[in-house]
Design a protein around this motif. Structure first.
Motif, PDB file in Angstrom:
ATOM      1  N   SER A  84       0.860  -0.894  -0.134  1.00  0.00           N
ATOM      2  CA  SER A  84       0.227   0.031   0.278  1.00  0.00           C
ATOM      3  C   SER A  84       0.711   1.637   0.045  1.00  0.00           C
ATOM      4  O   SER A  84       0.217   2.449  -0.298  1.00  0.00           O
ATOM      5  CB  SER A  84      -0.710   0.242   0.896  1.00  0.00           C
ATOM      6  N   GLN A  85       2.196   1.039   0.548  1.00  0.00           N
ATOM      7  CA  GLN A  85       2.927   2.785   0.774  1.00  0.00           C
ATOM      8  C   GLN A  85       3.200   2.627  -0.678  1.00  0.00           C
ATOM      9  O   GLN A  85       3.812   3.837  -1.155  1.00  0.00           O
ATOM     10  CB  GLN A  85       4.207   2.427   0.997  1.00  0.00           C
ATOM     11  N   GLY A  88       0.901   4.031  -2.589  1.00  0.00           N
ATOM     12  CA  GLY A  88       0.607   5.663  -3.049  1.00  0.00           C
ATOM     13  C   GLY A  88       1.427   6.307  -3.585  1.00  0.00           C
ATOM     14  O   GLY A  88       1.641   7.546  -3.346  1.00  0.00           O
ATOM     15  N   ASN A  91       0.647   6.309  -6.759  1.00  0.00           N
ATOM     16  CA  ASN A  91      -0.648   7.749  -7.001  1.00  0.00           C
ATOM     17  C   ASN A  91      -0.437   8.597  -6.457  1.00  0.00           C
ATOM     18  O   ASN A  91      -1.004   9.557  -6.312  1.00  0.00           O
ATOM     19  CB  ASN A  91      -1.607   6.189  -6.651  1.00  0.00           C
ATOM     20  N   VAL A 118       1.817   9.041   2.771  1.00  0.00           N
ATOM     21  CA  VAL A 118       0.411   8.927   1.881  1.00  0.00           C
ATOM     22  C   VAL A 118      -0.497   7.736   2.129  1.00  0.00           C
ATOM     23  O   VAL A 118      -1.724   7.642   2.352  1.00  0.00           O
ATOM     24  CB  VAL A 118       0.629   8.722   0.801  1.00  0.00           C
ATOM     25  N   SER A 119       0.713   6.268   2.709  1.00  0.00           N
ATOM     26  CA  SER A 119      -0.654   5.686   3.206  1.00  0.00           C
ATOM     27  C   SER A 119      -1.623   4.973   4.497  1.00  0.00           C
ATOM     28  O   SER A 119      -1.092   6.324   4.947  1.00  0.00           O
ATOM     29  CB  SER A 119       0.220   3.686   3.334  1.00  0.00           C
TER      30      SER A 119
END
Length: 119
Positions: A84-85, A88, A91, A118-119
């Motif tokens: 997910s990081q 992030g 994105n 971000v995550s």
């Protein structure tokens, strides 16, 4: 290596037993080496400078994004970022934010920081 050459040339100039031709040649060499060191220092602060001349023609924004992605992928592969990081960073709407307030030589820590934020 450059610093070693510079030290040796400056030591030769300090000895003082050189003729005018040798002194001129060594003096020019010292100037050239100092210039090379300055270029390396200056260019080392640019995004993707470590990638060589291939990236010099890329727009700054592209170099920033490429460097951010390369570092993020490397950190992910090393186990320092989660999926997910990494997503992030991929994105991130403004990749320039990674470098806000810090020179690109701190890219790895900035990318890691942004991934956590971000995550």
């Amino acid at each position: 290596m450059l610093q070693d050459w510079l030290d040796a040339a400056e030591a030769a100039l300090a000895v003082g037993d050189l003729d005018d031709v040798d002194r001129t040649i060594i003096g020019r060499f010292v100037n050239d080496v100092n210039g090379a060191i300055a270029r390396i220092d200056r260019e080392g602060r640019e995004p993707m400078a470590w990638g060589g001349n291939e990236f010099i023609g890329y727009p700054s924004g592209a170099r920033i994004m490429i460097e951010a992605l390369v570092v993020a992928i490397d950190e992910h592969r090393a186990g320092n970022l989660t999926d997910s990081q990494l997503h992030g960073i991929v994105n991130l709407s403004n990749p320039r934010a990674i470098f806000a307030g810090s020179p690109p030589r701190f890219t790895r820590s900035r990318v890691t920081y942004e991934a956590y934020v971000v995550s």
